[in-house]
Design a protein around this motif. Structure first.
Motif, short mmCIF file in Angstrom:
data_model
loop_
_atom_site.label_atom_id
_atom_site.label_comp_id
_atom_site.label_asym_id
_atom_site.label_seq_id
_atom_site.Cartn_x
_atom_site.Cartn_y
_atom_site.Cartn_z
N TYR A 105 -3.23 0.96 -7.66
CA TYR A 105 -4.50 0.26 -7.51
C TYR A 105 -5.31 0.25 -8.80
O TYR A 105 -5.92 -0.75 -9.15
N ASN A 106 -5.33 1.36 -9.52
CA ASN A 106 -6.09 1.43 -10.77
C ASN A 106 -5.57 0.43 -11.79
O ASN A 106 -6.35 -0.21 -12.50
N MET A 107 -4.26 0.28 -11.87
CA MET A 107 -3.67 -0.70 -12.79
C MET A 107 -4.06 -2.11 -12.35
O MET A 107 -4.40 -2.96 -13.17
N GLY A 130 -3.09 2.95 -0.70
CA GLY A 130 -4.12 3.75 -0.05
C GLY A 130 -5.45 3.03 0.13
O GLY A 130 -6.46 3.66 0.41
N VAL A 131 -5.44 1.71 -0.01
CA VAL A 131 -6.65 0.92 0.17
C VAL A 131 -6.71 0.49 1.63
O VAL A 131 -5.75 -0.07 2.15
N THR A 132 -7.83 0.75 2.29
CA THR A 132 -7.97 0.43 3.71
C THR A 132 -8.37 -1.02 3.91
O THR A 132 -8.89 -1.68 2.99
N ALA A 133 -8.17 -1.51 5.13
CA ALA A 133 -8.60 -2.87 5.48
C ALA A 133 -10.11 -3.00 5.30
O ALA A 133 -10.59 -4.04 4.85
N GLU A 134 -10.84 -1.96 5.63
CA GLU A 134 -12.30 -1.99 5.45
C GLU A 134 -12.67 -2.14 3.97
O GLU A 134 -13.56 -2.92 3.63
N GLN A 135 -11.97 -1.44 3.10
CA GLN A 135 -12.24 -1.57 1.66
C GLN A 135 -11.92 -2.98 1.19
O GLN A 135 -12.67 -3.55 0.39
N ILE A 136 -10.83 -3.55 1.67
CA ILE A 136 -10.46 -4.91 1.29
C ILE A 136 -11.56 -5.88 1.71
O ILE A 136 -11.97 -6.74 0.94
#
Length: 91
Positions: free
Chosen positions: A61-63, A14-20
């Motif tokens: 993602y949290n892990m 659920g991580v977006t390209a923008e977040q990356i």
């Protein structure tokens, strides 16, 4: 840290390209310890392989973030503080 080569995993989390893009570090700012080196130099391949293993073995993602913080403490000059703010676990 640039993780575009693993974007399918991040997309699954659920991580977006923008977040990356926001959570990456410029290559010229990455410095390693154990062994001392920079991106593309001594220790760089080992560090990349360690990061890939962290990504591949994380269930979510949290892990990944928890494991990345542990990794940063022994592999990045400056430890966790060398990570982008959005990847640091707040205490």
């Amino acid at each position: 840290m640039a993780f575009s080569f693993t974007s399918p995993t991040f997309k699954h989390w659920g991580v977006t390209a923008e977040q990356i893009r926001e959570l990456r570090t410029a290559i010229n700012e990455v410095e390693f310890v154990n062994p001392t080196g920079k991106h593309g130099g001594l220790g760089s391949t080992a560090a990349h392989n360690e990061l890939l293993k962290i990504i591949d073995s994380s269930k979510d993602y949290n892990m990944f973030v928890r494991r990345l913080n542990n990794w940063a403490n022994y592999r990045l000059k400056g430890g966790v503080e060398a990570l982008p703010d959005g990847l640091r676990i707040k205490k």
